[in-house]
Design a protein around this motif. Structure first.
Motif, PDB file in Angstrom:
ATOM      1  N   GLY A 179       0.835  -1.213   0.000  1.00 36.21           N
ATOM      2  CA  GLY A 179       0.000   0.000   0.000  1.00 36.21           C
ATOM      3  C   GLY A 179       0.862   1.251   0.000  1.00 36.21           C
ATOM      4  N   LEU A 180       1.864   1.263   0.868  1.00 33.58           N
ATOM      5  CA  LEU A 180       2.764   2.425   0.928  1.00 33.58           C
ATOM      6  C   LEU A 180       3.605   2.494  -0.346  1.00 33.58           C
ATOM      7  N   GLY A 181       4.004   1.320  -0.851  1.00 34.36           N
ATOM      8  CA  GLY A 181       4.809   1.281  -2.071  1.00 34.36           C
ATOM      9  C   GLY A 181       4.082   1.938  -3.240  1.00 34.36           C
ATOM     10  N   ALA A 182       2.780   1.715  -3.333  1.00 33.56           N
ATOM     11  CA  ALA A 182       2.008   2.324  -4.418  1.00 33.56           C
ATOM     12  C   ALA A 182       2.062   3.853  -4.321  1.00 33.56           C
ATOM     13  N   LEU A 183       1.991   4.368  -3.096  1.00 34.82           N
ATOM     14  CA  LEU A 183       2.063   5.823  -2.908  1.00 34.82           C
ATOM     15  C   LEU A 183       3.460   6.353  -3.244  1.00 34.82           C
ATOM     16  N   VAL A 189       7.535   2.812   7.708  1.00 31.39           N
ATOM     17  CA  VAL A 189       6.748   1.614   8.017  1.00 31.39           C
ATOM     18  C   VAL A 189       6.975   1.299   9.492  1.00 31.39           C
ATOM     19  N   GLY A 190       6.181   0.410  10.034  1.00 32.55           N
ATOM     20  CA  GLY A 190       6.392   0.132  11.448  1.00 32.55           C
ATOM     21  C   GLY A 190       5.589  -1.027  11.983  1.00 32.55           C
ATOM     22  N   LEU A 191       5.929  -1.395  13.202  1.00 33.02           N
ATOM     23  CA  LEU A 191       5.236  -2.471  13.911  1.00 33.02           C
ATOM     24  C   LEU A 191       3.751  -2.159  14.049  1.00 33.02           C
ATOM     25  N   MET A 200       5.633  10.196   4.517  1.00 31.06           N
ATOM     26  CA  MET A 200       4.463   9.329   4.313  1.00 31.06           C
ATOM     27  C   MET A 200       4.650   8.052   5.139  1.00 31.06           C
ATOM     28  N   GLY A 201       3.677   7.816   6.011  1.00 35.70           N
ATOM     29  CA  GLY A 201       3.772   6.624   6.842  1.00 35.70           C
ATOM     30  C   GLY A 201       2.610   5.680   6.596  1.00 35.70           C
ATOM     31  N   TRP A 202       2.884   4.417   6.833  1.00 38.01           N
ATOM     32  CA  TRP A 202       1.818   3.404   6.730  1.00 38.01           C
ATOM     33  C   TRP A 202       1.988   2.460   7.924  1.00 38.01           C
ATOM     34  N   GLY A 203       0.962   2.408   8.755  1.00 35.56           N
ATOM     35  CA  GLY A 203       1.086   1.646   9.993  1.00 35.56           C
ATOM     36  C   GLY A 203       0.497   0.256   9.921  1.00 35.56           C
ATOM     37  N   GLN A 204       0.383  -0.325  11.081  1.00 34.74           N
ATOM     38  CA  GLN A 204      -0.249  -1.623  11.268  1.00 34.74           C
ATOM     39  C   GLN A 204      -1.158  -1.512  12.489  1.00 34.74           C
ATOM     40  N   ASP A 205      -2.215  -2.211  12.486  1.00 39.49           N
ATOM     41  CA  ASP A 205      -3.203  -2.393  13.564  1.00 39.49           C
ATOM     42  C   ASP A 205      -4.370  -1.406  13.532  1.00 39.49           C
ATOM     43  N   GLY A 206      -4.221  -0.284  12.816  1.00 41.16           N
ATOM     44  CA  GLY A 206      -5.355   0.625  12.636  1.00 41.16           C
ATOM     45  C   GLY A 206      -5.748   1.433  13.854  1.00 41.16           C
ATOM     46  N   ALA A 207      -4.874   1.471  14.860  1.00 40.50           N
ATOM     47  CA  ALA A 207      -5.247   2.140  16.113  1.00 40.50           C
ATOM     48  C   ALA A 207      -5.420   3.647  15.955  1.00 40.50           C
ATOM     49  N   PHE A 208      -4.663   4.263  15.031  1.00 38.31           N
ATOM     50  CA  PHE A 208      -4.707   5.725  14.916  1.00 38.31           C
ATOM     51  C   PHE A 208      -5.165   6.200  13.544  1.00 38.31           C
TER      52      PHE A 208
END
Lengths: 352, 331
Positions: free
Chosen positions: A145-149, A228-230, A252-260
């Motif tokens: 997803g981030l790679g596409a951006l 990118v990150g945990l 540009m950041g792309w996270g994991q878990d959707g918390a924020f």
């Protein structure tokens, strides 16, 4: 001296009194109906840890089961003690999220010896039913997803690709951050190796901030920064450090878990995340493992992450997409109103 | 007339008895036991339940008994939690590498005592503030723990299961963990040293008023060095016990333990800022009280999020009680 002597004698007497009372006293267990024990993670970082318990409690009570919830306090010794308490209290099955899995082998030994089946979330352990996300798959999806951006906006030419690590999460961290790097490379294979750096965020925006600032200070020439990150918190720590240093214009950041990634105050540099809907794990655990056990039809113990007892589906989203996804509190409410077995993914994932 | 004159005397005796530092925590302990028995039932004091509590308490009891000497000597050691983590990681990495535990254990203790010696050097010989110096050691040891556990691989943990150690750590006598009973004995021995020996009186005197102690010929520097070394040694032993009990060490091992132990010691009558105050039996009972309260909450299936509120309230109550019984005001 007199006070101390008297006090010591009294306390020793009281202790002895208590112990004498205890000898022969039965370790009474709850024997009326099915009892589900829940050991929540207990790290105050995250709302979802409490929500996992809230959902499990509601689902257990809806089925007429007894429910006992303990907190692991993010501490391996406490987690082991909790397992012993659940055995003593006659739990018929248990669920845990143990963010400090070093005690998992001992917990598995205690539970297996007592014949109490146990589900563990996200971190696999032999002897425990594995329920969780495909961390590597979620990582790769987020990285792509981030790679596409990065491809569309920077022509695959970022100055820096930063990985916000959370080493305490162990192999989960490796899967997620490693998966994200793999996903990004799948889209942008030409990014030179020297542009890939990492820092220890500890998975928390505030805690990771100083290390993130240090990393940016060490790379003063970097303008276009992909992160990118945990988890979302770790990614945010780098974004917020860049904001403090006035360098967040092209981050540009792309996270994991959707918390924020939901709510009214989503950071504009957080371009996407992968929802795990962590609060919903109990739906999978109860539907696919605990209910069959309660019905006397225990499924085989599938403990490996690659062959889970129940797979939680990840839901990659861009920052625009989660507008339709309610916040955690509302999600829990709607989840508990939904028909039995319905997961948060079924209800809320915009891309399902 | 005789009766009325005897009553105030008896009242006075009881008032004096109940105002002792250990007496107040003893009463609290009895209240917790009573509440547990009445509310939870007999299983609260079953050998199984006490065994569970006891296993968990071994590490804090050992740490508390030894760190209590530093408190009594007027030098708070904030590095004890990190020292436990450091010791557990160091011991575990040796065990995982196939070293004999009987060799690994002394090496680990030696390393911990060396760290304690650095604390002592900074505080006693260079006059550094104890909180600042041990806070620095806390941070450094946490970093070292991360480095050592990093050797263990990506999991952030070192798996060091040793059947002999595990069996020893989890062996029981009359249904109770042997290590728990030994930790109780250690606390009682510490209490004996504090109240009955010249060394104990020196430690209290140094903590109470170091200048007066020096004028009385007590070797203040030596006493404080001893207390800091003992504190580090106790944390080292606790780290080894931790690995023996769990079969592993993790980056998070010992994290926050200093607050858990010192909160319980303060509930038990110690003071963080005022040396010379406290008794190891009081500290032991403080730990038992906190563990008992947590256990009641767990067995009654009350939300675990209330535990810290109750422990905090107990701590505030202990501070108030300390003032009521005539302890010095905060200076």
């Amino acid at each position: 001296m007199g006070h101390k002597t008297y006090g010591a004698a009294t306390s020793a007497g009281a202790l002895a009194f208590g112990l004498v009372l205890g000898f022969g006293a039965p370790a009474a267990a709850q024997d009326d109906g099915f009892t589900l024990g829940m050991m929540v993670g207990g790290n105050p970082c995250c709302e979802w840890m409490k929500s996992q318990g809230d959902v499990a409690r509601a689902l257990a009570e809806a089925r007429g089961w007894n429910y006992m919830e303990l907190s692991n306090n993010n501490d391996p010794a406490t987690a082991l003690r909790n397992a012993q308490i659940l055995v003593q209290e006659g739990a018929d099955a248990a669920i845990q999220f143990n963010g400090q899995p070093s005690s998992n082998p001992a917990i598995a030994q205690v539970m297996n010896a007592a014949g109490v089946p146990i589900v563990t979330y996200d971190i696999a352990q032999e002897g425990m039913y594995f329920v969780g996300i495909d961390n590597l798959g979620a990582g790769i999806a987020g990285g792509e997803g981030l790679g596409a951006l990065v491809r569309d906006e920077w022509d695959c030419n970022p100055d820096l690709v930063v990985s916000a690590e959370g080493a305490a999460a162990g192999i989960v961290n490796e899967w997620r951050t490693g998966g994200m790097r793999t996903g990004l490379r799948n889209i942008c294979p030409e990014i030179p190796d020297e542009r890939w750096v990492s820092f220890e965020s500890q998975g928390d925006a505030a805690v990771g901030l100083p290390a993130a600032r240090d990393l940016l200070a060490a790379h003063p020439e970097a303008v276009r920064i992909a992160v990118v990150g945990l988890n979302d918190g770790g990614v945010l720590s780098l974004i917020q450090a860049a904001e403090q240093l006035g360098r967040a214009d092209e981050v540009m950041g792309w996270g994991q878990d959707g918390a924020f990634i939901t709510g009214d105050n989503v950071n504009p540099a957080l371009k996407g995340s992968v929802f795990y809907f962590l609060e919903s794990y109990a739906v999978n655990a109860i539907r696919d493992v605990i209910e069959p056990i309660a019905a006397g039809d225990a499924p085989p113990v599938r403990w490996e992450a690659g062959d889970p007892a129940s797979q939680v589906q990840g839901c990659p989203v861009t920052a625009e997409e989660p507008a339709t996804v309610p916040d955690m509190e509302e999600r829990v409410r709607l989840l508990l109103e939904a028909p039995a077995g319905t997961t948060a993914y079924d209800l809320f994932c915009p891309n399902r | 007339m005789t009766i009325t004159s005897a009553q105030p005397d008896r009242f006075e005796i009881w008032r004096e008895r109940l105002s002792g530092s250990v007496a107040s925590i003893t009463i609290t302990f009895i209240i917790v036991m009573a509440v547990g028995l009445l509310w939870v039932g007999p299983r609260f004091v079953s050998t199984s339940n006490i065994g569970i509590i006891g296993s968990f308490l071994v590490v804090p009891l050992i740490v508390g008994a030894c760190a209590g000497f530093a408190l009594l000597a007027g030098v708070v050691d904030l590095s004890i939690g990190s020292m436990v983590g450091f010791a557990s990681a160091l011991f575990a990495i040796q065990i995982a590498g196939g070293m004999d535990p009987w060799i690994a254990a002394p090496l680990t203790l030696l390393a911990c005592v060396a760290m304690g010696a650095i604390n002592a050097l900074a505080i006693v010989h260079f006059g550094a503030d104890a909180i600042a110096a041990t806070l620095g050691m806390l941070t450094a040891l946490r970093g070292m723990t991360w480095v050592i556990t990093g050797i263990g691989g990506a999991s952030g943990a070192i798996f060091a299961f040793h059947p002999g150690l595990f069996g020893m750590a989890n062996s029981r006598v009359l249904g109770l963990p042997v290590l728990f009973l030994l930790a109780i004995v250690l606390s009682l021995i510490a209490a004996g040293v504090v109240t009955k020996t010249r060394l104990g009186r020196h430690v209290q005197a140094v903590g109470g008023d170091d200048k007066a102690a020096a004028r009385a010929g007590i070797p203040v520097a030596r006493v404080r060095t001893f207390a800091l070394l003992l504190s580090a040694f106790g944390a080292g032993v606790a780290g080894i016990v931790f690995v023996a009990q769990l079969g592993s060490a993790a980056r998070a091992t010992g994290f926050g333990l200093e607050f858990q132990v010192y909160a319980a010691l303060m509930i038990g009558g110690y003071s963080i800022l005022r040396g010379g105050v406290g008794n190891p039996v009081g500290g032991m009972l403080g730990l038992l009280v906190v563990a008992g309260v947590s256990n009641i909450i767990e067995l009654k299936a009350i939300s675990p999020y209330y535990t810290n509120i109750i422990v905090g309230a107990l701590l505030l109550g202990a501070v108030l009680l300390d003032r009521l019984r005539g302890g010095d005001p905060y200076e």
